[in-house]
Write a protein that holds these residues in place. Structure first.
Motif, PDB file in Angstrom:
ATOM      1  N   ALA A  22     -15.713  -1.100   3.014  1.00 33.59           N
ATOM      2  CA  ALA A  22     -14.256  -1.021   2.842  1.00 33.59           C
ATOM      3  C   ALA A  22     -13.807   0.304   2.244  1.00 33.59           C
ATOM      4  O   ALA A  22     -12.624   0.649   2.336  1.00 33.59           O
ATOM      5  CB  ALA A  22     -13.781  -2.175   1.956  1.00 33.59           C
ATOM      6  N   THR A  23     -14.723   1.057   1.631  1.00 35.42           N
ATOM      7  CA  THR A  23     -14.330   2.260   0.904  1.00 35.42           C
ATOM      8  C   THR A  23     -14.923   3.558   1.436  1.00 35.42           C
ATOM      9  O   THR A  23     -14.208   4.550   1.610  1.00 35.42           O
ATOM     10  CB  THR A  23     -14.730   2.156  -0.581  1.00 35.42           C
ATOM     11  N   MET A  24     -16.230   3.584   1.701  1.00 35.56           N
ATOM     12  CA  MET A  24     -16.911   4.863   1.905  1.00 35.56           C
ATOM     13  C   MET A  24     -16.487   5.613   3.168  1.00 35.56           C
ATOM     14  O   MET A  24     -16.362   6.847   3.137  1.00 35.56           O
ATOM     15  CB  MET A  24     -18.420   4.661   1.867  1.00 35.56           C
ATOM     16  N   PRO A  25     -16.265   4.942   4.308  1.00 36.30           N
ATOM     17  CA  PRO A  25     -15.749   5.706   5.451  1.00 36.30           C
ATOM     18  C   PRO A  25     -14.395   6.347   5.167  1.00 36.30           C
ATOM     19  O   PRO A  25     -14.140   7.490   5.573  1.00 36.30           O
ATOM     20  CB  PRO A  25     -15.653   4.640   6.550  1.00 36.30           C
ATOM     21  N   LEU A  26     -13.531   5.626   4.457  1.00 34.59           N
ATOM     22  CA  LEU A  26     -12.225   6.179   4.103  1.00 34.59           C
ATOM     23  C   LEU A  26     -12.381   7.369   3.165  1.00 34.59           C
ATOM     24  O   LEU A  26     -11.657   8.364   3.274  1.00 34.59           O
ATOM     25  CB  LEU A  26     -11.355   5.100   3.452  1.00 34.59           C
ATOM     26  N   TYR A  27     -13.340   7.265   2.246  1.00 36.66           N
ATOM     27  CA  TYR A  27     -13.610   8.364   1.319  1.00 36.66           C
ATOM     28  C   TYR A  27     -14.048   9.616   2.085  1.00 36.66           C
ATOM     29  O   TYR A  27     -13.581  10.735   1.803  1.00 36.66           O
ATOM     30  CB  TYR A  27     -14.695   7.923   0.335  1.00 36.66           C
ATOM     31  N   GLY A  28     -14.949   9.420   3.057  1.00 34.11           N
ATOM     32  CA  GLY A  28     -15.411  10.556   3.846  1.00 34.11           C
ATOM     33  C   GLY A  28     -14.279  11.226   4.611  1.00 34.11           C
ATOM     34  O   GLY A  28     -14.149  12.457   4.623  1.00 34.11           O
ATOM     35  N   GLU A  59      -0.926   2.473 -10.818  1.00 30.30           N
ATOM     36  CA  GLU A  59      -1.301   1.061 -10.844  1.00 30.30           C
ATOM     37  C   GLU A  59      -2.591   0.798 -10.071  1.00 30.30           C
ATOM     38  O   GLU A  59      -3.301  -0.168 -10.347  1.00 30.30           O
ATOM     39  CB  GLU A  59      -0.165   0.211 -10.268  1.00 30.30           C
ATOM     40  N   ILE A  60      -2.897   1.657  -9.098  1.00 34.44           N
ATOM     41  CA  ILE A  60      -4.120   1.471  -8.313  1.00 34.44           C
ATOM     42  C   ILE A  60      -5.134   2.587  -8.550  1.00 34.44           C
ATOM     43  O   ILE A  60      -6.118   2.704  -7.816  1.00 34.44           O
ATOM     44  CB  ILE A  60      -3.805   1.355  -6.811  1.00 34.44           C
ATOM     45  N   ALA A  61      -4.922   3.374  -9.593  1.00 40.35           N
ATOM     46  CA  ALA A  61      -5.850   4.475  -9.880  1.00 40.35           C
ATOM     47  C   ALA A  61      -7.256   3.970 -10.186  1.00 40.35           C
ATOM     48  O   ALA A  61      -8.245   4.688  -9.984  1.00 40.35           O
ATOM     49  CB  ALA A  61      -5.322   5.304 -11.051  1.00 40.35           C
ATOM     50  N   PHE A  62      -7.372   2.717 -10.647  1.00 38.80           N
ATOM     51  CA  PHE A  62      -8.691   2.169 -10.979  1.00 38.80           C
ATOM     52  C   PHE A  62      -9.599   2.075  -9.753  1.00 38.80           C
ATOM     53  O   PHE A  62     -10.824   2.011  -9.886  1.00 38.80           O
ATOM     54  CB  PHE A  62      -8.540   0.783 -11.610  1.00 38.80           C
ATOM     55  N   ILE A  63      -9.030   2.085  -8.550  1.00 37.16           N
ATOM     56  CA  ILE A  63      -9.832   2.007  -7.328  1.00 37.16           C
ATOM     57  C   ILE A  63     -10.755   3.212  -7.213  1.00 37.16           C
ATOM     58  O   ILE A  63     -11.817   3.140  -6.585  1.00 37.16           O
ATOM     59  CB  ILE A  63      -8.913   1.869  -6.094  1.00 37.16           C
ATOM     60  N   ARG A  64     -10.395   4.311  -7.869  1.00 39.12           N
ATOM     61  CA  ARG A  64     -11.254   5.499  -7.832  1.00 39.12           C
ATOM     62  C   ARG A  64     -12.650   5.211  -8.351  1.00 39.12           C
ATOM     63  O   ARG A  64     -13.620   5.874  -7.960  1.00 39.12           O
ATOM     64  CB  ARG A  64     -10.620   6.632  -8.650  1.00 39.12           C
ATOM     65  N   ASP A  65     -12.772   4.238  -9.246  1.00 42.77           N
ATOM     66  CA  ASP A  65     -14.093   3.890  -9.781  1.00 42.77           C
ATOM     67  C   ASP A  65     -15.046   3.469  -8.675  1.00 42.77           C
ATOM     68  O   ASP A  65     -16.262   3.668  -8.781  1.00 42.77           O
ATOM     69  CB  ASP A  65     -13.966   2.750 -10.802  1.00 42.77           C
ATOM     70  N   ALA A  66     -14.508   2.866  -7.618  1.00 42.21           N
ATOM     71  CA  ALA A  66     -15.360   2.412  -6.517  1.00 42.21           C
ATOM     72  C   ALA A  66     -16.004   3.584  -5.804  1.00 42.21           C
ATOM     73  O   ALA A  66     -17.191   3.540  -5.455  1.00 42.21           O
ATOM     74  CB  ALA A  66     -14.545   1.574  -5.526  1.00 42.21           C
ATOM     75  N   PHE A  67     -15.251   4.670  -5.592  1.00 45.21           N
ATOM     76  CA  PHE A  67     -15.808   5.832  -4.892  1.00 45.21           C
ATOM     77  C   PHE A  67     -16.907   6.484  -5.721  1.00 45.21           C
ATOM     78  O   PHE A  67     -17.969   6.836  -5.201  1.00 45.21           O
ATOM     79  CB  PHE A  67     -14.710   6.843  -4.572  1.00 45.21           C
ATOM     80  N   ALA A  96       0.823  -1.213   0.000  1.00 46.02           N
ATOM     81  CA  ALA A  96       0.000   0.000   0.000  1.00 46.02           C
ATOM     82  C   ALA A  96       0.856   1.262   0.000  1.00 46.02           C
ATOM     83  O   ALA A  96       0.488   2.274  -0.605  1.00 46.02           O
ATOM     84  CB  ALA A  96      -0.933  -0.006   1.209  1.00 46.02           C
ATOM     85  N   GLU A  97       1.992   1.195   0.657  1.00 47.39           N
ATOM     86  CA  GLU A  97       2.860   2.364   0.754  1.00 47.39           C
ATOM     87  C   GLU A  97       3.663   2.615  -0.524  1.00 47.39           C
ATOM     88  O   GLU A  97       3.988   3.770  -0.830  1.00 47.39           O
ATOM     89  CB  GLU A  97       3.835   2.186   1.923  1.00 47.39           C
ATOM     90  N   CYS A 150      -6.557   5.986  -2.303  1.00 44.23           N
ATOM     91  CA  CYS A 150      -6.468   4.697  -2.998  1.00 44.23           C
ATOM     92  C   CYS A 150      -5.523   3.748  -2.277  1.00 44.23           C
ATOM     93  O   CYS A 150      -5.766   2.532  -2.217  1.00 44.23           O
ATOM     94  CB  CYS A 150      -6.025   4.896  -4.442  1.00 44.23           C
ATOM     95  N   ARG A 151      -4.444   4.272  -1.715  1.00 44.72           N
ATOM     96  CA  ARG A 151      -3.510   3.422  -0.970  1.00 44.72           C
ATOM     97  C   ARG A 151      -4.186   2.833   0.274  1.00 44.72           C
ATOM     98  O   ARG A 151      -4.076   1.638   0.563  1.00 44.72           O
ATOM     99  CB  ARG A 151      -2.261   4.215  -0.581  1.00 44.72           C
TER     100      ARG A 151
END
Length: 431
Positions: free
Chosen positions: A276-282, A197-205, A190-191, A295-296
């Protein structure tokens, strides 16, 4: 590409509505696609987790819910090429046809086994013949298709062994990729993984926020509107926990009632993907963190969720959304707070000692309450870990390493809660 990146990319999938009704519709629509003529009968056999999760679950583009209507709509309107979004284009006329099939008792659903291992066997009979689709282990993994007694896809030779009731894990079985690695290795990934390489994770948000906004416009989302008021009628306030709980559980509620927008699933579950995503997004929005930092943290959250789920099974008696995805999210919070592997170990022990054992009684409004509890536990576990406070490893199900703790969390579900699963399904069946 790093193997972790490939693992996450392959696991992230859009899912319209709760994944189990989507999988049922996918299985039935696949069987129906091999036939012509009017639908005469639809029969479903499913493992307990599949049967339970779809029991009273909302269906996209329909006012109906549950196993029978998911199957009926799959038969009359499902588009198998859309996978878990196979009911995306359902119309009112389709709903009327499904209502007729159910009213005429031409759709049947039964439980095949008490198991956390995904199993769907869908048989459709029409004027032209009969087709059966067998799915195992993941929501869209078709093992074989049989049409009028002839196997036209896959291999059916070993299906008796699959259904024999043998233990799901056998000695010598290949170790899942995620279990070949440690928490420290996940953190290092993650670090250091390249941002692109992990930019695709943005699609989840983006996808999960669109689902949340559908709920904002609905009068069927009382939890969302309560949480919005509790957050000062703001989507993002200075209160990180209140914001996280609003975004997370508003999206979950929108999903379980069947609003017509997909969630980005992980480990086969939209609710897991949301938690797994939305609290981190907030939190990232409030703190002004970059998309790369978000994303990391989310990549780490996903991997920890996957680690626990490989032990618990995809559909078990405990709430993997709260426990597996919630633990991943909690470690994501520690990551955002500048913590390392030691703090994440402590955070996992706090989570393991608090909400492990929370039951899953299907996809329904209760998922929002479980998500609220998960957010509360995750934020508290992360905060305590950051100041060095945790339940010691000598207590309860905590392990001497974070890997042992995660394994023990999963073991509580499978095989630990098989009896609980039986009781849950019995209670639901008596309604």
């Amino acid at each position: 590409m790093h193997p972790f990146t490939e693992l996450i990319r392959n696991d992230m999938k859009p899912a319209l509505g709760v994944t189990e009704p989507g999988a049922i519709a996918f299985a039935v629509s696949t069987a129906a696609s091999y036939l012509t003529g009017g639908i005469r009968e639809v029969t479903l056999r499913m493992n307990s987790g599949m049967y339970k999760n779809a029991f009273t679950c909302g269906i996209p583009n329909s006012s109906h819910y549950g196993n029978l209507y998911a199957a009926a709509l799959g038969a009359v309107a499902g588009k198998p090429e859309l996978g878990l979004e196979s009911l995306r284009d359902v119309t009112e006329e389709d709903n009327r046809k499904a209502e007729d099939l159910v009213a005429q008792k031409r759709v049947h659903a039964e439980m095949s086994e008490i198991s956390s291992r995904i199993h769907i066997e869908a048989t459709v009979q029409t004027e032209s013949g009969t087709a059966t689709v067998k799915i195992r282990d993941s929501h869209t993994n078709i093992l074989w298709v049989e049409v009028n007694g002839e196997v036209v896809f896959g291999q059916k030779e070993n299906h008796c062994a699959e259904d024999s009731g043998a233990p799901e894990e056998t000695e010598g079985e290949e170790v899942p990729l995620i279990h070949r690695h440690t928490l420290r290795e996940m953190l290092e990934y993650a670090e250091t993984v390249p941002a692109e390489e992990i930019a695709f994770i943005r699609d989840a948000f983006a996808m999960n926020m669109e689902l949340f906004r559908k709920g904002l416009d609905s009068d069927r989302t009382p939890y969302l509107h309560y949480l919005l008021e509790a957050n000062g009628d703001a989507l993002f306030s200075e209160n990180e926990l209140a914001t996280a709980s609003l975004l997370c559980n508003g999206a979950i509620e929108s999903r379980v009632i069947g609003l017509d927008a997909p969630a980005m699933s992980i480990t086969g579950s939209g609710a897991h993907g949301i938690i797994a995503t939305m609290p981190l997004y907030g939190v990232a929005k409030i703190r002004g963190l970059s998309e790369t930092e978000l994303c990391r943290a989310t990549a780490l959250s996903y991997l920890i969720c996957m680690y626990i789920k490989e032990y618990s099974g995809r559909l078990s008696a405990f709430c993997g959304c709260a426990i597996a995805a919630g633990s991943g999210m909690a470690c994501g919070l520690v990551f955002m707070n500048g913590g390392g592997a030691s703090e994440m170990d402590k955070c996992l022990r706090n989570m393991a000692s608090s909400i492990t054992g929370m039951i899953c009684d299907g996809g329904n409004h209760g998922c929002a309450m479980k998500g609220i509890a998960a957010c509360d536990a995750a934020f508290r576990s992360a905060d305590l870990a950051m100041v060095g406070i945790s339940i010691e490893d000598i207590h309860g199900i905590n392990g001497k390493t974070p890997e042992e703790t995660m394994r023990n969390m999963g073991r509580i579900a499978s095989p630990g809660m098989v009896g609980t699963e039986k009781t849950i399904v019995e209670i639901m069946s008596e309604k």
